[in-house]
Enzyme design. Structure first.
Site, PDB file in Angstrom:
ATOM      1  N   SER A 192       8.245  41.374  18.915  1.00 16.63           N
ATOM      2  CA  SER A 192       7.871  42.715  19.373  1.00 16.63           C
ATOM      3  C   SER A 192       6.963  43.473  18.409  1.00 16.63           C
ATOM      4  O   SER A 192       6.427  44.515  18.786  1.00 16.63           O
ATOM      5  CB  SER A 192       9.123  43.544  19.667  1.00 16.63           C
ATOM      6  N   LYS A 195       3.576  44.374  19.692  1.00 16.86           N
ATOM      7  CA  LYS A 195       3.339  45.412  20.716  1.00 16.86           C
ATOM      8  C   LYS A 195       2.414  46.536  20.226  1.00 16.86           C
ATOM      9  O   LYS A 195       1.471  46.901  20.915  1.00 16.86           O
ATOM     10  CB  LYS A 195       4.667  45.956  21.239  1.00 16.86           C
ATOM     11  N   TYR A 315       1.650  37.697  27.502  1.00 11.22           N
ATOM     12  CA  TYR A 315       2.633  38.438  26.706  1.00 11.22           C
ATOM     13  C   TYR A 315       3.470  37.471  25.854  1.00 11.22           C
ATOM     14  O   TYR A 315       3.687  37.706  24.657  1.00 11.22           O
ATOM     15  CB  TYR A 315       3.533  39.270  27.647  1.00 11.22           C
ATOM     16  N   TYR A 367      13.536  50.155  18.721  1.00 13.99           N
ATOM     17  CA  TYR A 367      14.534  49.950  19.776  1.00 13.99           C
ATOM     18  C   TYR A 367      15.394  51.210  19.935  1.00 13.99           C
ATOM     19  O   TYR A 367      14.872  52.331  19.850  1.00 13.99           O
ATOM     20  CB  TYR A 367      15.415  48.724  19.478  1.00 13.99           C
ATOM     21  N   VAL A 385      12.436  40.755  17.174  1.00 11.99           N
ATOM     22  CA  VAL A 385      13.669  39.975  17.207  1.00 11.99           C
ATOM     23  C   VAL A 385      13.676  38.851  16.148  1.00 11.99           C
ATOM     24  O   VAL A 385      14.720  38.282  15.832  1.00 11.99           O
ATOM     25  CB  VAL A 385      13.889  39.421  18.651  1.00 11.99           C
TER      26      VAL A 385
END
Ligand code: GLU
Length: 455
Positions: A192, A195, A315, A367, A385
Protein backbone atom coordinates in the site's frame (compact mmCIF):
# COMPACT_ATOMS: atom_id res chain seq x y z
CA UNK A 1 36.27 27.06 16.59
CA UNK A 2 33.82 25.30 14.25
CA UNK A 3 34.21 24.72 10.53
CA UNK A 4 32.17 27.81 9.67
CA UNK A 5 34.37 29.92 11.90
CA UNK A 6 37.52 28.60 10.28
CA UNK A 7 36.19 29.36 6.86
CA UNK A 8 35.61 32.98 7.60
CA UNK A 9 38.95 33.23 9.33
CA UNK A 10 40.66 32.01 6.17
CA UNK A 11 38.43 34.10 3.98
CA UNK A 12 38.67 37.48 5.62
CA UNK A 13 42.03 36.92 7.28
CA UNK A 14 43.74 36.47 3.95
CA UNK A 15 45.51 33.30 5.03
CA UNK A 16 44.57 31.20 2.03
CA UNK A 17 47.37 31.73 -0.40
CA UNK A 18 47.12 32.91 -3.99
CA UNK A 19 43.38 32.67 -3.96
CA UNK A 20 42.40 35.91 -5.63
CA UNK A 21 41.00 37.56 -2.54
CA UNK A 22 42.49 40.91 -1.59
CA UNK A 23 42.77 39.84 2.03
CA UNK A 24 40.21 42.40 3.17
CA UNK A 25 36.55 42.73 2.29
CA UNK A 26 36.81 42.87 -1.50
CA UNK A 27 38.53 41.36 -4.49
CA UNK A 28 41.28 42.79 -6.66
CA UNK A 29 41.21 41.82 -10.32
CA UNK A 30 43.96 43.00 -12.62
CA UNK A 31 42.63 41.83 -15.96
CA UNK A 32 39.87 43.04 -18.27
CA UNK A 33 38.98 39.43 -19.24
CA UNK A 34 35.38 39.11 -18.05
CA UNK A 35 35.81 35.40 -17.28
CA UNK A 36 38.94 35.95 -15.24
CA UNK A 37 37.30 37.11 -12.01
CA UNK A 38 35.03 34.08 -12.11
CA UNK A 39 37.98 31.70 -12.51
CA UNK A 40 39.85 33.44 -9.72
CA UNK A 41 36.78 33.29 -7.52
CA UNK A 42 36.33 29.55 -8.14
CA UNK A 43 39.99 28.81 -7.52
CA UNK A 44 39.81 30.94 -4.37
CA UNK A 45 36.81 28.96 -3.19
CA UNK A 46 38.62 25.70 -3.92
CA UNK A 47 41.61 26.76 -1.83
CA UNK A 48 39.44 27.94 1.02
CA UNK A 49 37.47 24.73 0.96
CA UNK A 50 40.61 22.61 0.81
CA UNK A 51 42.20 24.25 3.84
CA UNK A 52 38.87 24.15 5.69
CA UNK A 53 38.76 20.37 5.20
CA UNK A 54 42.46 19.77 5.97
CA UNK A 55 42.40 22.25 8.88
CA UNK A 56 45.24 24.17 7.29
CA UNK A 57 47.42 21.17 6.36
CA UNK A 58 49.07 21.00 2.92
CA UNK A 59 47.89 17.46 2.33
CA UNK A 60 45.86 14.72 3.99
CA UNK A 61 45.35 11.04 3.12
CA UNK A 62 42.45 10.53 0.72
CA UNK A 63 40.82 8.25 3.32
CA UNK A 64 40.65 11.21 5.70
CA UNK A 65 38.96 13.30 3.02
CA UNK A 66 36.40 10.51 2.48
CA UNK A 67 35.66 10.29 6.22
CA UNK A 68 35.23 14.06 6.39
CA UNK A 69 32.84 13.85 3.45
CA UNK A 70 30.84 11.04 5.08
CA UNK A 71 30.52 13.01 8.29
CA UNK A 72 28.53 15.66 6.41
CA UNK A 73 25.97 12.97 5.44
CA UNK A 74 27.01 12.68 1.79
CA UNK A 75 27.58 9.18 0.41
CA UNK A 76 30.42 8.45 -1.99
CA UNK A 77 27.79 6.80 -4.22
CA UNK A 78 25.87 10.10 -4.49
CA UNK A 79 25.27 10.67 -8.23
CA UNK A 80 26.20 14.34 -7.78
CA UNK A 81 29.69 13.24 -6.75
CA UNK A 82 30.27 10.69 -9.49
CA UNK A 83 32.93 12.77 -11.34
CA UNK A 84 34.70 13.57 -8.10
CA UNK A 85 34.84 9.89 -7.12
CA UNK A 86 35.97 8.84 -10.59
CA UNK A 87 38.93 11.22 -10.35
CA UNK A 88 39.79 9.89 -6.90
CA UNK A 89 39.66 6.27 -8.06
CA UNK A 90 41.82 7.18 -11.04
CA UNK A 91 44.55 8.71 -8.86
CA UNK A 92 44.42 5.72 -6.53
CA UNK A 93 44.92 3.39 -9.48
CA UNK A 94 47.78 5.51 -10.81
CA UNK A 95 49.85 5.51 -7.65
CA UNK A 96 51.15 2.85 -5.32
CA UNK A 97 50.82 3.34 -1.53
CA UNK A 98 48.78 5.91 0.37
CA UNK A 99 47.31 8.52 -1.92
CA UNK A 100 47.50 12.01 -0.49
CA UNK A 101 44.99 14.74 -1.22
CA UNK A 102 46.83 17.98 -2.01
CA UNK A 103 45.44 21.18 -3.53
CA UNK A 104 46.18 19.93 -7.05
CA UNK A 105 44.33 16.62 -6.69
CA UNK A 106 41.59 18.40 -4.76
CA UNK A 107 41.02 20.86 -7.62
CA UNK A 108 40.85 17.98 -10.07
CA UNK A 109 38.30 16.13 -7.96
CA UNK A 110 36.08 19.00 -6.95
CA UNK A 111 35.26 20.02 -10.51
CA UNK A 112 31.65 21.09 -10.74
CA UNK A 113 30.94 20.11 -7.12
CA UNK A 114 32.42 23.20 -5.52
CA UNK A 115 29.05 24.58 -4.39
CA UNK A 116 27.79 21.26 -3.06
CA UNK A 117 31.00 20.57 -1.13
CA UNK A 118 31.20 24.14 0.16
CA UNK A 119 27.66 23.81 1.49
CA UNK A 120 28.48 20.44 3.04
CA UNK A 121 31.66 21.50 4.83
CA UNK A 122 30.37 24.90 5.86
CA UNK A 123 27.46 23.13 7.56
CA UNK A 124 24.87 24.70 5.32
CA UNK A 125 22.86 21.52 4.84
CA UNK A 126 19.44 21.23 6.45
CA UNK A 127 20.95 19.05 9.22
CA UNK A 128 24.25 20.79 9.98
CA UNK A 129 25.48 18.42 12.70
CA UNK A 130 24.72 15.24 10.83
CA UNK A 131 26.89 12.95 12.96
CA UNK A 132 25.04 13.92 16.14
CA UNK A 133 21.71 13.49 14.37
CA UNK A 134 22.68 10.07 12.97
CA UNK A 135 23.76 8.90 16.40
CA UNK A 136 20.37 9.91 17.83
CA UNK A 137 18.69 7.97 15.03
CA UNK A 138 20.81 4.91 15.88
CA UNK A 139 19.65 5.10 19.47
CA UNK A 140 16.02 5.25 18.34
CA UNK A 141 16.72 2.32 16.03
CA UNK A 142 18.06 0.14 18.85
CA UNK A 143 15.37 1.06 21.35
CA UNK A 144 12.72 0.28 18.69
CA UNK A 145 14.36 -3.06 17.94
CA UNK A 146 13.22 -4.24 21.38
CA UNK A 147 9.56 -4.00 20.30
CA UNK A 148 8.75 -7.62 19.56
CA UNK A 149 4.94 -7.64 19.20
CA UNK A 150 2.87 -8.12 16.08
CA UNK A 151 2.44 -10.76 13.38
CA UNK A 152 3.97 -11.03 9.94
CA UNK A 153 1.29 -11.03 7.19
CA UNK A 154 0.78 -14.58 5.96
CA UNK A 155 -1.97 -14.39 3.34
CA UNK A 156 0.65 -14.96 0.63
CA UNK A 157 3.92 -16.95 0.91
CA UNK A 158 6.01 -14.02 -0.39
CA UNK A 159 5.15 -12.03 2.76
CA UNK A 160 5.01 -14.96 5.20
CA UNK A 161 8.63 -15.87 4.43
CA UNK A 162 10.06 -12.76 6.13
CA UNK A 163 11.65 -13.08 9.57
CA UNK A 164 9.96 -11.02 12.30
CA UNK A 165 13.44 -9.85 13.33
CA UNK A 166 14.00 -7.84 10.16
CA UNK A 167 14.18 -4.15 10.98
CA UNK A 168 15.66 -1.32 8.98
CA UNK A 169 15.40 2.44 8.78
CA UNK A 170 16.93 4.77 6.19
CA UNK A 171 16.65 8.51 5.80
CA UNK A 172 17.56 11.01 3.14
CA UNK A 173 17.40 14.77 3.72
CA UNK A 174 16.35 17.40 1.19
CA UNK A 175 20.07 18.07 0.70
CA UNK A 176 20.76 14.38 0.03
CA UNK A 177 22.35 13.56 3.41
CA UNK A 178 21.90 9.85 4.03
CA UNK A 179 21.82 7.56 7.04
CA UNK A 180 20.79 3.93 7.41
CA UNK A 181 20.53 1.47 10.29
CA UNK A 182 19.73 -2.24 10.18
CA UNK A 183 18.36 -4.28 7.28
CA UNK A 184 18.23 -1.46 4.77
CA UNK A 185 19.43 -3.30 1.67
CA UNK A 186 16.82 -6.07 1.67
CA UNK A 187 14.16 -5.70 -1.07
CA UNK A 188 10.49 -5.74 -0.01
CA UNK A 189 7.25 -4.92 -1.81
CA UNK A 190 5.75 -1.48 -1.47
CA UNK A 191 2.20 -2.88 -1.19
CA UNK A 192 0.00 0.00 0.00
CA UNK A 193 2.97 2.40 0.17
CA UNK A 194 2.62 2.60 -3.61
CA UNK A 195 -0.79 4.31 -3.23
CA UNK A 196 0.51 7.83 -2.50
CA UNK A 197 3.12 7.40 -5.23
CA UNK A 198 0.63 6.37 -7.91
CA UNK A 199 -1.68 9.19 -6.82
CA UNK A 200 1.19 11.72 -7.08
CA UNK A 201 2.06 10.49 -10.56
CA UNK A 202 -1.60 10.64 -11.63
CA UNK A 203 -1.98 14.24 -10.41
CA UNK A 204 1.31 15.22 -12.02
CA UNK A 205 0.23 13.69 -15.32
CA UNK A 206 -3.44 14.57 -15.52
CA UNK A 207 -4.08 17.25 -12.89
CA UNK A 208 -5.83 17.56 -9.55
CA UNK A 209 -9.23 18.40 -10.96
CA UNK A 210 -9.34 15.43 -13.32
CA UNK A 211 -8.15 12.90 -10.74
CA UNK A 212 -10.63 14.12 -8.14
CA UNK A 213 -13.52 13.75 -10.54
CA UNK A 214 -13.08 10.04 -9.75
CA UNK A 215 -11.91 9.95 -6.14
CA UNK A 216 -12.60 11.94 -2.94
CA UNK A 217 -10.34 13.57 -0.35
CA UNK A 218 -12.02 12.42 2.83
CA UNK A 219 -10.87 9.78 5.35
CA UNK A 220 -13.30 6.88 5.12
CA UNK A 221 -13.36 5.86 8.77
CA UNK A 222 -13.58 2.31 7.43
CA UNK A 223 -11.18 -0.51 6.70
CA UNK A 224 -8.86 0.06 3.73
CA UNK A 225 -10.40 -2.76 1.71
CA UNK A 226 -14.04 -2.02 2.51
CA UNK A 227 -16.67 -2.19 -0.21
CA UNK A 228 -17.85 1.34 0.25
CA UNK A 229 -18.13 4.66 -1.54
CA UNK A 230 -18.83 8.23 -0.42
CA UNK A 231 -22.19 9.92 -0.91
CA UNK A 232 -21.27 10.93 -4.48
CA UNK A 233 -20.51 7.27 -5.21
CA UNK A 234 -16.78 7.88 -5.44
CA UNK A 235 -14.05 6.07 -3.48
CA UNK A 236 -13.37 8.06 -0.31
CA UNK A 237 -9.71 8.80 -1.05
CA UNK A 238 -6.68 7.49 -2.99
CA UNK A 239 -5.20 5.70 0.07
CA UNK A 240 -7.91 3.03 0.29
CA UNK A 241 -8.06 0.14 -2.17
CA UNK A 242 -11.13 1.40 -4.03
CA UNK A 243 -9.42 4.77 -4.64
CA UNK A 244 -6.12 3.23 -5.69
CA UNK A 245 -7.87 0.83 -8.11
CA UNK A 246 -9.70 3.71 -9.82
CA UNK A 247 -6.46 5.67 -10.04
CA UNK A 248 -4.77 2.62 -11.54
CA UNK A 249 -7.33 2.76 -14.33
CA UNK A 250 -6.50 6.47 -14.91
CA UNK A 251 -2.78 5.67 -15.04
CA UNK A 252 -3.12 2.51 -17.10
CA UNK A 253 -2.39 4.35 -20.36
CA UNK A 254 1.11 5.22 -19.09
CA UNK A 255 1.78 1.52 -18.62
CA UNK A 256 3.73 -0.31 -15.97
CA UNK A 257 7.07 0.82 -17.36
CA UNK A 258 5.91 4.45 -17.33
CA UNK A 259 5.17 4.23 -13.59
CA UNK A 260 8.44 2.38 -12.96
CA UNK A 261 10.30 5.18 -14.70
CA UNK A 262 8.76 7.73 -12.34
CA UNK A 263 9.63 5.62 -9.31
CA UNK A 264 13.19 5.10 -10.52
CA UNK A 265 13.58 8.87 -10.89
CA UNK A 266 12.08 9.50 -7.46
CA UNK A 267 14.61 7.08 -5.98
CA UNK A 268 17.54 8.83 -7.68
CA UNK A 269 18.04 5.65 -9.78
CA UNK A 270 18.50 3.45 -6.72
CA UNK A 271 16.90 0.01 -6.34
CA UNK A 272 13.38 -0.40 -7.73
CA UNK A 273 12.40 -3.96 -8.59
CA UNK A 274 9.35 -6.12 -9.20
CA UNK A 275 8.27 -9.37 -7.58
CA UNK A 276 6.38 -11.37 -10.16
CA UNK A 277 5.67 -14.08 -7.57
CA UNK A 278 3.96 -11.50 -5.33
CA UNK A 279 1.96 -10.21 -8.30
CA UNK A 280 0.70 -13.72 -9.14
CA UNK A 281 -0.16 -14.45 -5.48
CA UNK A 282 -1.95 -11.12 -5.06
CA UNK A 283 -4.09 -11.96 -8.08
CA UNK A 284 -4.85 -15.45 -6.83
CA UNK A 285 -5.86 -14.33 -3.34
CA UNK A 286 -7.39 -11.00 -4.37
CA UNK A 287 -11.10 -11.89 -4.11
CA UNK A 288 -11.83 -8.82 -2.01
CA UNK A 289 -10.17 -6.57 -4.56
CA UNK A 290 -12.12 -8.24 -7.38
CA UNK A 291 -15.29 -7.62 -5.36
CA UNK A 292 -14.31 -3.96 -4.99
CA UNK A 293 -13.62 -3.85 -8.74
CA UNK A 294 -17.09 -5.17 -9.63
CA UNK A 295 -18.71 -2.81 -7.13
CA UNK A 296 -16.83 0.15 -8.66
CA UNK A 297 -17.91 -0.99 -12.12
CA UNK A 298 -21.55 -1.29 -11.05
CA UNK A 299 -21.44 2.24 -9.61
CA UNK A 300 -19.75 3.61 -12.77
CA UNK A 301 -16.68 4.78 -10.91
CA UNK A 302 -14.26 4.11 -13.75
CA UNK A 303 -13.57 6.44 -16.68
CA UNK A 304 -15.43 5.59 -19.89
CA UNK A 305 -13.95 2.63 -21.78
CA UNK A 306 -11.80 1.59 -18.82
CA UNK A 307 -11.26 -2.14 -18.44
CA UNK A 308 -11.92 -3.04 -14.81
CA UNK A 309 -9.95 -6.32 -14.87
CA UNK A 310 -6.98 -4.57 -16.50
CA UNK A 311 -7.12 -1.85 -13.81
CA UNK A 312 -7.09 -4.52 -11.08
CA UNK A 313 -4.20 -6.28 -12.73
CA UNK A 314 -2.31 -3.01 -12.86
CA UNK A 315 -3.09 -2.34 -9.19
CA UNK A 316 -1.69 -5.77 -8.21
CA UNK A 317 1.42 -5.06 -10.27
CA UNK A 318 1.97 -1.72 -8.56
CA UNK A 319 1.64 -3.32 -5.10
CA UNK A 320 4.34 -5.81 -6.13
CA UNK A 321 6.99 -3.20 -6.90
CA UNK A 322 10.02 -3.63 -4.67
CA UNK A 323 12.26 -1.11 -2.96
CA UNK A 324 14.79 -1.23 -0.13
CA UNK A 325 14.78 1.09 2.88
CA UNK A 326 17.60 2.98 1.19
CA UNK A 327 15.88 3.56 -2.15
CA UNK A 328 12.50 4.11 -0.46
CA UNK A 329 13.97 6.86 1.71
CA UNK A 330 15.06 8.76 -1.42
CA UNK A 331 11.51 8.45 -2.80
CA UNK A 332 10.19 9.85 0.48
CA UNK A 333 12.80 12.62 0.30
CA UNK A 334 11.57 13.56 -3.18
CA UNK A 335 8.16 14.09 -1.55
CA UNK A 336 9.78 16.07 1.27
CA UNK A 337 11.54 18.22 -1.33
CA UNK A 338 8.54 19.40 -3.40
CA UNK A 339 8.99 16.73 -6.08
CA UNK A 340 12.70 17.33 -6.77
CA UNK A 341 14.90 14.30 -6.13
CA UNK A 342 17.59 15.52 -3.70
CA UNK A 343 20.42 13.37 -5.06
CA UNK A 344 19.88 14.07 -8.77
CA UNK A 345 18.28 17.51 -8.65
CA UNK A 346 15.64 16.34 -11.12
CA UNK A 347 12.09 17.68 -10.81
CA UNK A 348 10.14 14.43 -10.98
CA UNK A 349 6.73 15.56 -9.73
CA UNK A 350 5.00 18.93 -9.65
CA UNK A 351 4.85 20.81 -6.37
CA UNK A 352 1.06 20.61 -6.52
CA UNK A 353 1.05 16.82 -6.92
CA UNK A 354 3.36 16.49 -3.94
CA UNK A 355 1.38 18.87 -1.74
CA UNK A 356 -1.87 17.02 -2.48
CA UNK A 357 -0.18 13.71 -1.74
CA UNK A 358 1.23 14.82 1.60
CA UNK A 359 -2.16 16.22 2.65
CA UNK A 360 -3.87 12.91 1.95
CA UNK A 361 -1.11 10.85 3.54
CA UNK A 362 -1.49 13.01 6.64
CA UNK A 363 -5.24 12.40 6.94
CA UNK A 364 -5.63 8.90 5.45
CA UNK A 365 -2.23 7.15 5.24
CA UNK A 366 -2.12 4.84 8.25
CA UNK A 367 -5.22 2.64 7.92
CA UNK A 368 -7.55 2.85 10.95
CA UNK A 369 -4.83 4.55 12.96
CA UNK A 370 -4.67 7.60 10.65
CA UNK A 371 -6.37 10.01 13.06
CA UNK A 372 -4.25 8.93 16.00
CA UNK A 373 -1.08 9.03 13.91
CA UNK A 374 -1.93 12.56 12.72
CA UNK A 375 -2.53 13.52 16.34
CA UNK A 376 0.54 11.94 17.93
CA UNK A 377 3.09 12.07 15.11
CA UNK A 378 1.70 14.93 13.02
CA UNK A 379 3.49 13.93 9.83
CA UNK A 380 2.38 12.53 6.46
CA UNK A 381 3.02 8.78 6.24
CA UNK A 382 1.82 5.66 4.45
CA UNK A 383 2.10 2.08 5.60
CA UNK A 384 1.83 -1.21 3.74
CA UNK A 385 1.12 -4.83 4.61
CA UNK A 386 4.78 -5.71 3.96
CA UNK A 387 5.67 -3.78 7.14
CA UNK A 388 6.87 -0.66 5.35
CA UNK A 389 6.21 2.86 6.62
CA UNK A 390 7.01 5.73 4.27
CA UNK A 391 7.35 8.86 6.41
CA UNK A 392 7.88 12.45 5.25
CA UNK A 393 9.13 15.38 7.29
CA UNK A 394 8.20 18.09 4.78
CA UNK A 395 11.10 20.33 3.74
CA UNK A 396 13.49 18.28 5.89
CA UNK A 397 13.74 14.57 5.03
CA UNK A 398 12.16 11.35 3.87
CA UNK A 399 12.31 8.16 5.92
CA UNK A 400 11.58 4.53 5.08
CA UNK A 401 11.04 2.15 7.99
CA UNK A 402 10.60 -1.55 7.41
CA UNK A 403 9.80 -4.33 9.83
CA UNK A 404 7.34 -7.10 8.86
CA UNK A 405 5.41 -7.73 12.15
CA UNK A 406 2.10 -5.83 12.00
CA UNK A 407 -0.29 -4.65 14.70
CA UNK A 408 -4.06 -5.29 14.70
CA UNK A 409 -4.84 -2.54 12.15
CA UNK A 410 -2.01 -3.59 9.82
CA UNK A 411 0.74 -1.09 10.64
CA UNK A 412 4.32 -2.17 11.31
CA UNK A 413 4.78 -2.33 15.09
CA UNK A 414 8.37 -1.10 14.96
CA UNK A 415 7.56 1.41 12.21
CA UNK A 416 4.88 3.09 14.34
CA UNK A 417 7.05 3.00 17.45
CA UNK A 418 9.98 4.60 15.62
CA UNK A 419 7.80 7.41 14.22
CA UNK A 420 6.42 8.17 17.67
CA UNK A 421 9.85 8.16 19.27
CA UNK A 422 11.22 10.35 16.49
CA UNK A 423 8.75 13.15 17.21
CA UNK A 424 9.21 12.77 20.97
CA UNK A 425 12.88 13.53 20.53
CA UNK A 426 12.79 16.06 17.68
CA UNK A 427 10.32 18.89 17.05
CA UNK A 428 9.15 17.39 13.74
CA UNK A 429 5.42 17.23 14.59
CA UNK A 430 3.62 19.59 12.22
CA UNK A 431 2.26 21.54 15.18
CA UNK A 432 5.38 21.66 17.32
CA UNK A 433 6.22 25.24 18.04
CA UNK A 434 9.61 25.91 16.53
CA UNK A 435 10.36 29.11 18.41
CA UNK A 436 9.46 28.52 22.05
CA UNK A 437 9.20 24.78 22.59
CA UNK A 438 12.52 23.94 24.17
CA UNK A 439 11.85 20.41 25.45
CA UNK A 440 12.64 18.82 22.09
CA UNK A 441 15.74 18.92 19.91
CA UNK A 442 15.75 20.88 16.66
CA UNK A 443 18.43 19.42 14.39
CA UNK A 444 17.57 21.77 11.51
CA UNK A 445 19.79 24.55 10.31
CA UNK A 446 18.77 27.80 11.93
CA UNK A 447 18.52 30.86 9.73
CA UNK A 448 20.77 33.73 10.77
CA UNK A 449 17.71 35.78 11.78
CA UNK A 450 16.57 33.01 14.13
CA UNK A 451 19.97 32.83 15.75
CA UNK A 452 20.09 36.56 16.27
CA UNK A 453 16.59 36.68 17.76
CA UNK A 454 17.39 33.78 20.12
CA UNK A 455 20.51 35.63 21.20
N1 GLU B 1 -2.10 -6.05 -1.88
C1 GLU B 1 -2.79 -5.60 -0.77
C2 GLU B 1 -4.27 -5.43 -1.06
O1 GLU B 1 -4.65 -4.77 -1.96
C3 GLU B 1 -2.25 -4.31 -0.25
C4 GLU B 1 -2.47 -4.32 1.18
C5 GLU B 1 -1.83 -3.21 1.91
O2 GLU B 1 -0.60 -3.05 1.88
O3 GLU B 1 -2.58 -2.51 2.57
O4 GLU B 1 -5.09 -5.96 -0.36
Amino acid sequence: MDITGRWWHLNWGGQARGNGWSGKRGMVFKTPNPWFPWNRLISGMEDLLFYTITEGKEMIPVSQFISALRSTGLLTSDPRLSDCMRQLRQSMQDSAGTVMMDPKLFRKCVGANILLLTQAFRRKFIIPDFEAFASNINQLYYSTQRQVGGHVADYIPQLAKFSPDLWGVSLCTVDGQRHSAGDTKVPFCLQSCVKPLEYAIAVHEIGTEHVHRYVGKEPSGLKFNQLSLDEEDKPHNPMVNAGAIVISSLLKVRGFLGVMEYLKKMSGTEYVGFSNATFQSEKETGDRNFAIGYYLKEKKCFPKNADMIAALDFYFQLCSIEVTCESGSVMAATLANGGICPITGEQVLSAEAVRNTLSLMHSCGMYDFSGQFAFHVGLPAKSGVSGAVLLVVPNVMGIMCWSPPLDRVGNSVRGIHFCQELVSLFNFHNYDNLRHFARKLDPRRQSLDDRVSKG
